[in-house]
Design an enzyme around this catalytic site. Structure first.
Site, mmCIF file in Angstrom:
data_model
loop_
_atom_site.group_PDB
_atom_site.id
_atom_site.type_symbol
_atom_site.label_atom_id
_atom_site.label_comp_id
_atom_site.label_asym_id
_atom_site.label_seq_id
_atom_site.Cartn_x
_atom_site.Cartn_y
_atom_site.Cartn_z
ATOM 1 N N ASP A 248 -34.772 10.310 -82.267
ATOM 2 C CA ASP A 248 -35.062 9.387 -81.180
ATOM 3 C C ASP A 248 -33.850 9.420 -80.252
ATOM 4 O O ASP A 248 -32.759 9.848 -80.645
ATOM 5 C CB ASP A 248 -35.309 7.976 -81.719
ATOM 6 C CG ASP A 248 -36.165 7.136 -80.781
ATOM 7 O OD1 ASP A 248 -36.222 7.467 -79.576
ATOM 8 O OD2 ASP A 248 -36.764 6.150 -81.241
ATOM 9 N N TRP A 249 -34.026 8.979 -79.029
ATOM 10 C CA TRP A 249 -33.003 9.175 -78.005
ATOM 11 C C TRP A 249 -31.700 8.458 -78.378
ATOM 12 O O TRP A 249 -31.657 7.234 -78.510
ATOM 13 C CB TRP A 249 -33.533 8.723 -76.660
ATOM 14 C CG TRP A 249 -34.145 9.826 -75.840
ATOM 15 C CD1 TRP A 249 -33.935 10.038 -74.502
ATOM 16 C CD2 TRP A 249 -35.027 10.879 -76.257
ATOM 17 N NE1 TRP A 249 -34.644 11.164 -74.084
ATOM 18 C CE2 TRP A 249 -35.313 11.687 -75.140
ATOM 19 C CE3 TRP A 249 -35.598 11.215 -77.484
ATOM 20 C CZ2 TRP A 249 -36.142 12.813 -75.201
ATOM 21 C CZ3 TRP A 249 -36.431 12.336 -77.554
ATOM 22 C CH2 TRP A 249 -36.690 13.119 -76.426
#
Length: 417
Positions: A248-249
């Site tokens: 995930d970012w």
């Protein structure tokens, strides 16, 4: 269930020391890997920008574009000149219990994604809507793991039939909005398998999802991006996942722990925890080069499937856009020679999506990185990704009219749409 950091045990490479998964092109991948230095390989493992991966001209690899979903294709910019079709949110479509409808909607979503030059859609969200207080609950199909699994498999089938790779997210237990970057999910293995992991297992073993996104949170004390029991033992080992594990970012926060645990791609870029630290870990003997090779090989397989890989002389080397279309039965190579991302055969001999015809959509040159400011650790996250800053538009074509492609109707007496 194993808790806490596990002893260092290097994952089995799909390039060396083990037979490749069905449909993979290990000899071809070895040849491509041989053309890259360790520094070149590591460069491919971190994004080039917010929504773009690095390319490698030496092996004919172009950058791949990713975009948020799942209610629509957000694209890489917020620009009223390039709007997106807004489809019903997953919690609404999940309530229909209609897998055929979900497949059609996802195929329309995939067509629009191709029109925007998108190779990978960050969808579906298959966490469980266990509480109405979750700010992103509308992105999930339901609170039930079986219904979520059926909807997710149908979604991935439709999306990948359009030649856009799906990303099953967020693996695993990222079901609360409060402190979602940092909280620790304390859960027994039985509950984890029967509830929270069940939809992910179906996405891998039945639908052949191209990517799985590792979540922000911890699971029994270990961050999901550093969790060898989840990523190596279960996802890649027990389930046989042959695709790409993406963070995930800004969820990848360490160098060695994430690399050894089984994470393949750290997003966004160009900054990240790997870089020179991971390059130096190879000659230092901390991480074997075969571990790096495994990660790059997975990205190469995804690129071939997404038609993002060509020979240095410009000749295509396979992928759904180069083939004649049609699904690849039983998890074998898609027409044109590229493997289905994820690689898992469909129980009962059904087709694995990934070879459908693509719409003609040229990808505009990426003139510069599309940057966003990552949300600081511990800060509220509204949508789970960095804020856009209005970088260059990368859309490869106009927004497609998808309403005519989706079957949306009302059945009198049922209240079902």
């Amino acid at each position: 269930m194993t808790t806490g950091p596990a002893p260092t045990q290097h994952p089995i490479s799909t390039v060396d020391g083990a037979a490749p998964a069905s449909g993979t092109r290990a000899p071809a991948e070895r040849a491509l890997l041989a053309a890259l230095s360790v520094q070149d390989k590591v460069r491919l493992l971190t994004g080039a920008a917010n929504w773009r991966t690095h390319g490698a001209p030496a092996i004919g690899l172009r950058p791949m574009i990713v975009s948020d979903g799942p209610s629509g294709v957000r694209g890489v910019t917020k620009d009223e000149r390039h709007p997106s079709t807004c489809l019903p949110c997953p919690s609404a479509t999940g309530a229909t219990w209609d897998t055929e409808l979900i497949t059609e909607l996802a195929a329309a979503l995939g067509a629009e994604a191709r029109g925007k030059g998108v190779d990978v859609l960050l969808a579906p969200t298959i966490n469980l809507m266990r509480t109405p207080l979750g700010g992103r609950g509308f992105e999930c199909f339901s609170e039930d793991p079986v219904l979520t699994a059926r909807m997710a498999v149908a979604f991935i089938t439709g999306l990948q039939s359009a030649g856009v790779a799906a990303t099953a997210k967020h693996f695993v237990g990222n079901d609360s909005e409060t402190e979602r970057w940092t909280y620790d999910v304390v859960v027994s293995e039985q509950v984890l398998r029967e509830l929270y992991m069940a939809p992910f297992e179906a996405c891998v073993t039945e639908a052949g999802t191209g990517l799985v996104m590792a979540a922000y949170n911890k699971v029994n004390g270990t961050p999901a991006t550093e969790h060898p029991w989840l990523l190596r033992k279960i996802l890649k080992g027990e389930w046989g996942f042959g695709g790409v594990v993406v963070s995930d970012w800004s969820a990848a926060r360490t160098t060695v722990a994430t690399a050894v645990a089984g994470l393949d791609l750290a997003m966004p870029g160009p900054d990240g925890p790997w870089g020179e630290g991971l390059v130096q870990a190879v000659p230092d003997g901390v991480i074997p080069e075969s571990v790096i090779d495994d990660k790059v090989a997975r990205i190469i397989r995804l690129a071939r499937w997404a038609d993002a890989l060509a020979a240095p002389d410009g000749q295509d080397v396979g992928g759904p856009a180069a083939g004649n279309g049609g699904p690849a039965p039983g998890g074998g190579p898609v027409p044109g020679g590229g493997p289905v991302p994820g690689g898992g055969p469909v129980p009962g001999g059904g087709p694995v999506p990934g070879g459908g015809p693509l719409l003609d959509a040229a990808l505009a040159p990426a003139d510069g990185p599309v940057h966003g400011d990552p949300v600081p650790d511990g800060s509220p996250v509204l949508d789970g990704s960095p804020v856009l800053d209005g970088g260059p538009v990368l859309d490869g074509g106009p927004v497609l009219a998808t309403a005519a492609q989706a079957r949306i109707g009302h059945r009198p007496g049922t209240g079902r749409c």
